[in-house]
Design a protein around this motif. Structure first.
Motif: not given
Ligand code: ZN
Ligand code: AMP
Length: 468
Positions: A25-29, A218-220, A243-249
């Motif tokens: 599991m990953y959580s944006c901090g 960073e998160c990816s 935005i952020h999670h769309e971009n991570e995907i």
């Molecule tokens: Zn993140």
């Protein structure tokens, strides 16, 4: 059976991990250029409850949370002032000192709220080379292009762009102020790497000269590094969906050629007095500020548990007062159970336990589970009820083992407090209601100077003569 609502499919699904051995599991901090507020904390309480429910279901966990100590740029945009550098300049410290200070405070806050520490805490500044490699790979695969100020992701190369937000994306585009960058191929293209101006403090060597990473990479880079190309769960607040999670995907699927996260879970926002929480409205309280005002961290945690994580939660001091009372009551009733010698029949205990598990396993329905706890403590006093409550507390995290009797009524209060002093105390209550803390403090000093002492209590305040 554990069911979780998946933002990606927009429905509750049965949770099945990729590997039976452990859940990944990953959580944006947090972004550590300032104090985290209670809204941020609500999202971490949600992350914590999810971790606890997974453990209740017998899973071992490997969960990762990042610390964004590279100043990312204003909001979700690629332009604007670097917030870390801004804080550094304002406080005349280095960005590293700023990040260390706020990281420490954040860790203290989550500990005070019984938020368990994820197995891996990953600092962005310690993973720059992983991010550079990631960007290089995206460039090799044809998803990235260079402009005069950085390396950008070309969203038109990724047909799935927008699948997480769906309808939300349309709203986002209509509402967004898309910055004008004539070198970008598509308005939604985002920076993977930015070339640094010479005066930019945080910058690193890269194949594209000195620069710094974009926030999304960073998160990816860190999630895939620690959890592999396919992991179970990714969490964050709802603001990260479009935005952020769309971009991570977009980054991950370009990189791996496949789906990279099975379950996307998002926590709804906390509001204050029915509106947005913002620095300019002076309503971004911190855990420490609440404590100064007489609300223990556990009362705030209890407050968070009143709403389902997918529902907006409205913060008010009336609500906090009600929670403070309810939490005290809970502890005092549990104390009576704890100190009882009686027992409860097993069938009754099993029924409460099963009911509890059904509720928390139904997409973390904690408010209903707390309701069940209150029903349970109405049973005849028995040590078994106390023990079962403590067992349930592995999920609630409310320190219920600290069950204690209600604070004794204070008999030291004098009936003959001068009217002028009582009037001052009332004025202070009014100032507190108006969030005029400076005025409230000044009035308290005035009361002190007049030889009296004001003590904040659950019900409001108490006045007594000063002994020294
Ligand atoms: Zn993140
Ligand atoms: P940030 O440090 O701004 O990246 O935010 C940290 C986390 O808090 C993110 O997961 C955000 O989605 C979340 N967050 C920000 N504001 C709120 C709020 N008002 N209520 C709940 N969560 C929030």
């Amino acid at each position: 059976m554990l069911k979780l609502y998946n933002t990606l499919t927009r429905r509750k699904e049965e949770f099945k991990p990729v590997s039976e051995k452990q859940v990944t599991m990953y959580s944006c901090g947090p972004t550590v250029y300032g104090f985290a507020h209670i809204g941020n904390m609500r999202t971490y309480v949600f992350m914590d409850i999810l971790r606890r429910v997974l453990k209740l279901n017998g899973y071992k966990l490997k969960s990762v949370m990042n610390i964004t100590d590279v100043g990312h740029l204003l909001a979700d945009s690629d332009d604007g002032e670097d917030k870390m550098e801004l804080a550094a300049r304002e406080q005349q410290k280095s960005p590293y000192e700023i990040a260390d200070f706020y990281t420490k405070v954040f860790m203290e806050d989550i500990a005070a709220l019984n938020i368990g520490k994820p197995e891996v805490i990953a600092k962005a500044t310690e993973h720059i080379s992983d991010m550079i490699k990631y960007v290089q790979k995206l460039a090799e695969l044809g998803y990235a292009y260079e402009t005069s100020d950085g390396i950008y992701y070309d969203v038109s190369k990724f047909p799935g762009y927008g699948k997480l937000s769906g309808a939300r994306l349309d709203q986002q585009i209509i509402g967004a102020r898309v910055e004008i960058n004539p070198e970008k191929r598509n308005p939604q293209d985002f920076a993977l790497w930015k070339k640094a101006e010479p005066n930019h403090i945080m910058q690193w060597q890269s194949p594209w000269g000195m620069g710094y990473p974009g926030w999304h990479i960073e998160c990816s880079a860190m999630s895939i590094k620690y959890l592999g190309k396919l992991f179970d769960i990714h969490t964050g607040g709802v603001d990260h969906i479009p935005i952020h999670h769309e971009n991570e995907i977009a980054q991950n699927e370009a990189m791996t050629g496949k789906k990279s996260v099975n379950f996307w879970l998002h926590g709804e926002f906390m509001q204050v007095d029915g509106g947005k929480m913002s620095k300019s409205l002076k309503n971004t309280y911190t855990v420490a500020q609440l404590k100064d005002m007489g609300y223990e961290p556990m009362v705030f945690r209890y407050f968070c548990l009143q709403a389902h994580y997918r529902k907006t939660l409205n913060f008010t001091f009336e609500g906090m007062d009600a929670c403070k009372k309810a939490y005290e009551r809970l502890l005092s009733v549990l104390y009576k159970h704890k100190t009882s010698n009686k027992t409860t029949p097993k069938e009754i205990l099993d029924k409460y336990r099963a009911d509890f598990q059904d509720k928390v396993n139904d997409d973390l329905n904690i408010p209903l589970a707390v309701g069940g706890l209150f029903t349970m403590i109405k049973e005849d006093y028995s040590k078994d009820i106390y023990n079962l409550a403590v067992e349930m507390d592995k999920v609630f995290g409310l320190s219920l083992e600290k069950a204690r009797p209600l604070a004794e009524e204070d008999n030291t209060q004098h009936a003959d407090i001068p009217a002028a002093i009582t009037a001052l105390a009332e004025a202070r209550t009014e100032a507190k209601r108006n969030k005029d803390w400076a005025k409230a403090d000044a009035i308290r000093n005035e009361i002190n100077a007049a030889g009296y002492e004001l003590i904040d209590t659950k019900q409001g305040y108490e006045l007594r003569e000063r002994k020294n």
